[in-house]
Enzyme design. Structure first.
Site, PDB file in Angstrom:
ATOM      1  CG  ASP A  98      -4.227   4.518  -3.422  1.00 30.97           C
ATOM      2  OD1 ASP A  98      -3.426   4.239  -2.509  1.00 30.97           O
ATOM      3  OD2 ASP A  98      -5.390   4.069  -3.458  1.00 30.97           O
ATOM      4  CG  ASP A 141      -2.012   1.057   1.132  1.00 28.54           C
ATOM      5  OD1 ASP A 141      -1.966   1.878   0.191  1.00 28.54           O
ATOM      6  OD2 ASP A 141      -2.903   1.059   1.987  1.00 28.54           O
TER       7      ASP A 141
END
Length: 449
Positions: free
Chosen positions: A329, A121
């Site tokens: 992202d 992440d």
């Protein structure tokens, strides 16, 4: 049969068997691509540790299912970026095992190393794993601190304890340093939380070892959204992998995400400057002091075909006071724009494609596949760099019906969303390079499989 022909025949048989063995063993060999290279595995892939079923014959339904979690992720990111207190951003919630984070990497915690598959992440800093005795943890693979010779808890008075998001518990004022470990409770999305002890141990990444890595050792969870085997934060904050690895990786990493459709293949996470692409166009990384973990870039405009879409500057502009702007992202599935920007992009796309449009899940611009030949290229214009999205990153197809859908969508309307997010479907089969030391990000075409 001549002797030479017999020898050739048996050689071919042996070669075929060897090739099949290598193919079946690809999940093992992929982890050793290079000294600092790790396989990036999609949760539906052959090498996934969660034994998920193969996606349905209509893979668009798989993407729709994953993308249905995006609004919760964007809502969570948006609520944090407008916060006045700098916090660490966890990934958005999703179903247990599936869609919590679409890509995982294999790491080893402790000495000797215990294998874990952790969600990768880029919008989160801290790492955390479920530990032995965890109450409410879903995975049977738990990190066992007592079997690691290098494990230790982190004292409550060290700076890392106060840098954690959420509430942390320390002894009352006046207690001496070293008298208590740092425990913290962290919420995760809107329906989950976990309780953990801040700890240190060796983190094994391919052939590298990062000593004394600070992470959360989870002892209990509530809810069903916590990644089963933990999370590895690749953000820009002080608790992230890039910050904790010091000079080992020089603040540089890149990844190449395989397509959701490539069941038998994995991508790669390259750590450090060695082996990174030399000729790659870059754009500056922007720094938001109130959201230091996120990778902001300056998206200046968007083109559909040869038409530069008329988007009001305030819908793309970076604003450190509000957290508005555009981020890259790894955990959001499809690219999202704030509603006015998305409407302008969608309307221009529809204008250039002949046909009738219907909605399908998160996608409101689906049309008959035969009209795909006229679909225009979407180009994202960043400061100093243009990204022409390949058609495989622009459209997704339904195998059940002759439909193609524009694979981007609007940010959710139920929150004050101010973020544009370049998501992982649009990043597939691209090498995304992050150079935090020089505050830049680069993008180059690459077949990730």
């Amino acid at each position: 049969m001549a002797l030479s022909n017999v020898a050739t025949y048996f050689f071919l048989i042996i070669l075929l068997i060897s090739t099949r063995v290598l193919a079946f063993d690809s999940c093992v060999s992929n982890s050793n691509k290079g000294n600092s290279d790790l396989s990036v595995i999609h949760i539906y892939g052959k090498c996934s540790p969660f034994n998920p079923p193969k996606p349905s014959s209509s893979w668009i339904n798989t993407v729709i299912n994953m993308a249905s979690k995006d609004p919760r992720r964007l809502s969570y990111l948006s609520s944090l970026v407008v916060s006045k207190k700098p916090t660490i951003v966890p990934i958005a919630p999703g179903q247990q095992l599936f869609n919590i984070g679409n890509y995982v990497v294999r790491v080893k915690m402790g000495t000797p190393g215990q294998q874990m598959y952790m969600v990768m992440d880029t919008s989160n800093d801290a790492a955390w794993v479920p530990c032995s005795g965890c109450v409410g943890c879903s995975s049977t693979t738990l990190f066992a601190p007592t079997t690691s010779s290098t494990y230790g808890s982190v004292d409550c008075f060290v700076p890392e304890c106060t840098q954690l998001r959420g509430s942390f518990s320390c002894p009352s004022t006046g207690s001496v340093s070293g008298s208590s470990a740092c425990f913290f409770n962290q919420s995760y999305g809107g329906d989950s939380s976990f309780y953990a002890m801040l700890s240190r141990d060796s983190l094994g990444l391919a052939n590298d070892v990062v000593p004394n890595y600070a992470f959360g050792c989870i002892s209990s969870i509530s809810g069903n959204s916590i990644p089963p085997q933990g999370l590895l934060g690749l953000g820009r904050g002080s608790m992230s992998l890039m910050s904790q690895s010091g000079s080992l990786y020089s603040g540089v990493f890149s990844y190449c995400l395989p397509s959701f459709k490539s069941y038998y293949f994995s991508g790669s996470l390259k750590l450090g400057p060695v082996g990174q692409p030399k000729n790659i166009k870059t754009t500056p990384l922007l720094k938001n002091p109130r959201r230091p973990s996120l990778y902001y870039v300056n998206l200046t405009s968007v083109s559909v075909g040869r038409v530069q879409v008329p988007i009001a500057p305030e819908h793309l502009a970076f604003d450190p006071n509000t957290g508005a702007g555009t981020i890259i992202d790894s955990g959001t599935v499809i690219t999202r724009f704030v509603q006015p920007a998305y409407d302008a992009i969608r309307d221009e796309f529809r204008k250039q494609v002949n046909g009738t449009f219907i909605s399908l899940g998160a996608f409101d611009t689906c049309f008959a596949s035969p009209n795909e030949a006229g679909a225009p290229t979407i180009t994202l214009h960043f400061e100093g760099m243009d990204l022409k999205l390949p058609m495989e990153n622009t459209l997704i197809h339904s195998s059940a019906t002759p439909l193609a859908c524009l694979a981007i969508a609007a940010a959710p309307n139920n929150v004050n969303s101010i973020l544009n997010v370049i998501a992982n479907l649009q990043q597939q089969n691209l090498r995304i390079l992050f150079d935090t030391a020089n505050s830049r990000v680069g993008i180059a075409r690459e077949v990730c499989n």
